[in-house]
Design an enzyme around this catalytic site. Structure first.
Site, mmCIF file in Angstrom:
data_model
loop_
_atom_site.group_PDB
_atom_site.id
_atom_site.type_symbol
_atom_site.label_atom_id
_atom_site.label_comp_id
_atom_site.label_asym_id
_atom_site.label_seq_id
_atom_site.Cartn_x
_atom_site.Cartn_y
_atom_site.Cartn_z
ATOM 1 N N HIS A 34 0.849 -1.191 0.000
ATOM 2 C CA HIS A 34 0.000 0.000 0.000
ATOM 3 C C HIS A 34 0.886 1.243 0.000
ATOM 4 O O HIS A 34 1.202 1.787 1.062
ATOM 5 C CB HIS A 34 -0.910 -0.009 1.228
ATOM 6 C CG HIS A 34 -1.857 -1.166 1.265
ATOM 7 N ND1 HIS A 34 -1.459 -2.435 1.605
ATOM 8 C CD2 HIS A 34 -3.193 -1.231 1.001
ATOM 9 C CE1 HIS A 34 -2.507 -3.244 1.561
ATOM 10 N NE2 HIS A 34 -3.561 -2.539 1.191
ATOM 11 N N HIS A 279 -3.953 2.835 -3.865
ATOM 12 C CA HIS A 279 -4.217 2.474 -2.465
ATOM 13 C C HIS A 279 -3.545 1.164 -2.092
ATOM 14 O O HIS A 279 -2.875 1.093 -1.059
ATOM 15 C CB HIS A 279 -5.725 2.351 -2.232
ATOM 16 C CG HIS A 279 -6.087 1.778 -0.892
ATOM 17 N ND1 HIS A 279 -6.235 2.560 0.229
ATOM 18 C CD2 HIS A 279 -6.320 0.502 -0.496
ATOM 19 C CE1 HIS A 279 -6.536 1.798 1.261
ATOM 20 N NE2 HIS A 279 -6.604 0.541 0.848
ATOM 21 N N GLU A 437 -19.801 -4.773 23.008
ATOM 22 C CA GLU A 437 -18.899 -5.911 23.245
ATOM 23 C C GLU A 437 -17.646 -5.845 22.380
ATOM 24 O O GLU A 437 -16.548 -6.206 22.831
ATOM 25 C CB GLU A 437 -19.639 -7.235 22.983
ATOM 26 C CG GLU A 437 -20.805 -7.498 23.901
ATOM 27 C CD GLU A 437 -22.112 -6.936 23.383
ATOM 28 O OE1 GLU A 437 -23.158 -7.236 23.982
ATOM 29 O OE2 GLU A 437 -22.099 -6.191 22.355
ATOM 30 N N HIS A 499 -29.760 -16.656 22.943
ATOM 31 C CA HIS A 499 -28.830 -16.371 24.032
ATOM 32 C C HIS A 499 -28.099 -17.621 24.526
ATOM 33 O O HIS A 499 -27.255 -17.521 25.420
ATOM 34 C CB HIS A 499 -29.574 -15.729 25.207
ATOM 35 C CG HIS A 499 -29.873 -14.276 25.000
ATOM 36 N ND1 HIS A 499 -30.465 -13.789 23.864
ATOM 37 C CD2 HIS A 499 -29.645 -13.185 25.792
ATOM 38 C CE1 HIS A 499 -30.605 -12.478 23.962
ATOM 39 N NE2 HIS A 499 -30.109 -12.082 25.112
#
Length: 727
Positions: A34, A279, A437, A499
């Site tokens: 890059h 890029h 989280e 869950h």
């Protein structure tokens, strides 16, 4: 904030142009990489390393150093070339060896791979989110060591600098972490956003158009803007303006700062600047030669660095380091003299050593009284609060469920952010991540990498999916972050299959370098925490129950099988919890291996099998990773190779047990999603029962003897729930 005037010379300008051609040459040499961002960010990175940051090329672990995070890790040359110019380990040959086997310059910066690299940054967003964690840690460490010093006067005051790309600011983890950084008023965090509006798919207008500065202002950040394009009228790299923006950021002590730096990627490549083509790929020999001509370099020469440039940059960094080290050393020595207890604590923390007799603080639990392992874990944390001041943490809005709050400890918060339930202190102990989280995992990594403390963060095990990128990076770096994952199975009951983790234990065990520890009861939970805290070279996840589980009486684990073994065996990953009542030639007939809440089923099955004359050994396996560490002799004692009849018992998929149970082994497992009901019903309906363990043991015995036997278990379902599978 005192900031010296910028002295930007012709040699500095020439050094920046040298950076550009080195970046292009290095990518051209290896054929991949890059170059564009490293070329256009050359003045910004050079300014940080040569004029702004506190660093010492002779000591890359200097306590007083500023931290630098290249969140745009794909542009690794942005950092590598600055390390080379500053004289921090890397030499020109290392730049030439970019992205090749055994080099000090891998494709993305890697922690512990070369000096001066503070963190592994690969997946976009992780670096910036972890930089937030470093800013947390800097404040917390100051609170441990020098809380009463006036702002800016402590030897532990420093800044965290990060360079972020458009891609970093698109990743969700960055939004999560940046929101927390603003809430925490982290004035020690300064981020330079390279706003070049180009990504792999070219113009970011197809996917990224919001007003980022307004977004960050809404997060509570201070913002600055520097435009090298001057509104599209000309391209002039106004280094003075960028330096002034950094000075303003350093002066703003109550907010983190985002500096928008408008650049043109690949400047000044004549035809490929401002395109996606520059890029992520080499610019090509023709474009490289043309770029060198624009910059006044010989197009026939490669990796050209004049003696004058390298002598200038290295001398400049050395001189700045000498001046700042002299002042810092004086302040630091004065602090040590005035704070002998703090100095002793600092020395211990730097060595990642534990205080003598620290395990005396670990709690014990009443035998025979049922308690969930999540509650036992919370008791351990509270008990260690005074003994281990470096231990701190919290949860993703689940403190009461995860039991991650140390009783009586204030929250790590600006005082004005206090709530009735959680009084705040800027140097507090309890972390509140909100429902973030992903950022929690990355922030924990940043805290650990900053160097002195041991953080933990909790959520439900099923939500470890949201954390996986950060957990994986912790394992890759060997960073001892601790993840507290509760509600570990269908044992959480009525919340249902969304869950209830099924595949998660196996998925986490698949991460190399991550310790997964699932204790069976309160006694094992104590030793699980001990083992996690004593290991400082890798992360761990402690897996805990929602439901109460037995905490049976323990003894010496006598060969007669009359008592259960001490839970100290947890530290070895697996141990003989209960020996078979009768042995044949000193061996059991079958071994029952179990973890967590399912250990009780194995113990019950042992009794049933004994009544039928079958000698079953119960092996508790709180951590497969810790067991794998043990010497071969110990592993053979626990799991004799001659005993092929084996059963694993765990309320999750069985995939991670095959290497322990072998071809003749059988698994009591959960190969489909759960359902919404009380946990007792779920265990019964899904066949995770004592009777099922007994039947599997007999099946395995038959298979081990060579008799034809079914493999047992059901085929996994790919959708639907356990009580209503898809048709």
């Amino acid at each position: 904030m005192d900031v010296s005037p910028l002295n930007w010379t012709e040699l500095d300008r020439r050094a920046v142009d040298t950076v550009r051609v080195l970046a292009a040459d290095a990518v051209e040499e290896v054929g991949s990489g890059h170059p564009g961002t490293a070329m256009s960010l050359a003045p910004a990175a050079y300014l940080l390393y040569q004029k702004v940051m506190n660093l010492d090329p002779a000591d890359d672990q200097w306590l007083g150093r500023d931290r630098f995070v290249l969140s745009a890790g794909h542009s690794s040359l942005t950092q590598y070339i600055q390390l080379y110019l500053a004289g921090i380990e890397l030499e020109l040959e290392d730049i030439k060896a970019l992205r090749t086997w055994g080099s000090k310059t891998p494709g993305h910066p890697e922690y512990r791979h070369s000096q001066g690299v503070e963190i592994t940054t690969g997946p976009l967003g992780q670096g910036l989110a972890s930089a937030v964690g470093m800013a947390y840690a800097a404040r917390k460490e100051r609170g441990l060591l020098d809380p009463d010093a006036a702002a800016g006067t402590s030897p532990f005051d420093h800044f965290i600098y990060a360079i972020a790309s458009d891609g970093d600011l698109q990743e969700g983890v960055t939004s999560e972490a940046s929101s927390l950084a603003g809430l925490q008023e982290l004035g020690n965090l300064i981020v330079i956003w390279d706003d070049n509006k180009i990504s792999i798919e070219d113009d970011t207008n197809i996917a990224f158009t919001e007003d980022v500065l307004q977004r960050y202002q809404a997060y509570g950040w201070h913002t600055e803007s520097v435009d090298f394009t001057h509104g599209g009228t000309e391209y002039r790299e106004d280094v003075d303006a960028l330096y002034a923006a950094i000075a303003a950021a350093k002066a703003e002590t109550g907010k983190p700062t985002l500096i928008r730096l408008r650049t043109i990627i690949g400047w000044p490549a004549p035809t490929k600047q401002n395109t996606g083509a520059i890029h992520g790929s080499a610019i090509g020999a023709e474009e490289l030669a043309a770029t060198k001509k624009v910059l006044g370099f010989d197009p026939e020469k490669h990796f050209e660095v004049s003696d004058e440039v390298i002598e200038h940059t290295r001398a400049q960094v050395r001189e700045r380091a000498a001046q700042r080290r002299q002042a810092w050393d004086s302040d630091y020595d004065a602090w040590r003299t005035a704070n002998p207890e703090g100095a002793a604590l600092l020395d211990r923390l730097r060595e990642r050593a534990l205080p003598q007799g620290w395990t005396d603080s670990l709690p014990s639990f009443e035998e025979g009284k049922e308690v969930s392992t999540r509650k036992a874990s919370g008791s351990v944390l509270t008990a260690l609060a005074d003994t281990l001041p470096e231990l701190w943490g919290g949860s993703a809005d689940l403190a009461g469920s995860n039991n991650t709050t140390m009783d009586g400890q204030p929250s790590f918060l600006p005082v004005a952010r206090s709530s009735k339930k959680f009084p705040g202190d800027p140097y507090g102990r309890t972390l509140h991540f909100g429902i973030r989280e992903h950022a929690m995992a990355s922030i924990l990594n940043g805290i650990v990498l900053h160097g002195l403390t041991r953080p933990y963060g909790g959520t439900f095990l099923t939500f470890s999916d949201y954390m996986r990128a950060g957990v994986r990076l912790a394992a890759l770096m060997g960073a001892p972050s601790t993840f507290v994952w509760t509600h570990d199975s269908i044992g959480l009951g009525e919340d249902g299959p969304t869950h209830q983790p099924v595949e998660h234990l196996t998925a986490l065990r698949a991460i190399p370098g991550l310790d997964v520890v699932r204790p069976a009861d309160a006694a094992e939970t104590v030793y699980a925490w001990q083992g996690i805290i004593e290991r400082t070279d890798r992360p761990a996840g402690i897996i805990l129950t929602r439901q109460n589980v037995p905490n049976p009486a323990r003894g010496d684990g006598a060969a007669s099988g009359s008592t259960l073994a001490s839970a100290a065996g947890t530290l070895r990953g697996a141990y003989v919890l209960a020996e078979a009542a009768e042995l044949q030639d000193g061996l059991p007939q079958v071994v029952l291996l179990a973890t967590g809440s399912e250990v009780q089923l194995a113990l019950e099955a042992r009794e049933v099998l004994a009544a039928e004359g079958i000698g079953a050994r119960v092996v508790s396996v709180p951590s497969q990773e810790w067991f794998d560490e043990q010497e071969a002799e110990y592993r053979e004692q626990v799991l004799p190779a001659a005993v092929r009849a084996r059963v694993s018992v765990e309320a999750g998929i069985a995939m991670s047990w095959r290497h322990l149970i072998g071809d003749a082994g059988r698994s009591i497992s959960l190969e489909h999603y759960g359902a919404s009901a009380d946990y007792q019903t779920l265990y019964e309906k899904f066949g995770i029962t004592t009777d099922a363990v007994v039947a599997a043991a007999k099946d395995s015995l038959a298979a081990a003897s060579g008799d034809p036997a079914p493999s047992g278990g059901e085929s996994p379902t790919d959708r639907g729930t356990g009580d209503l599978p898809a048709s």
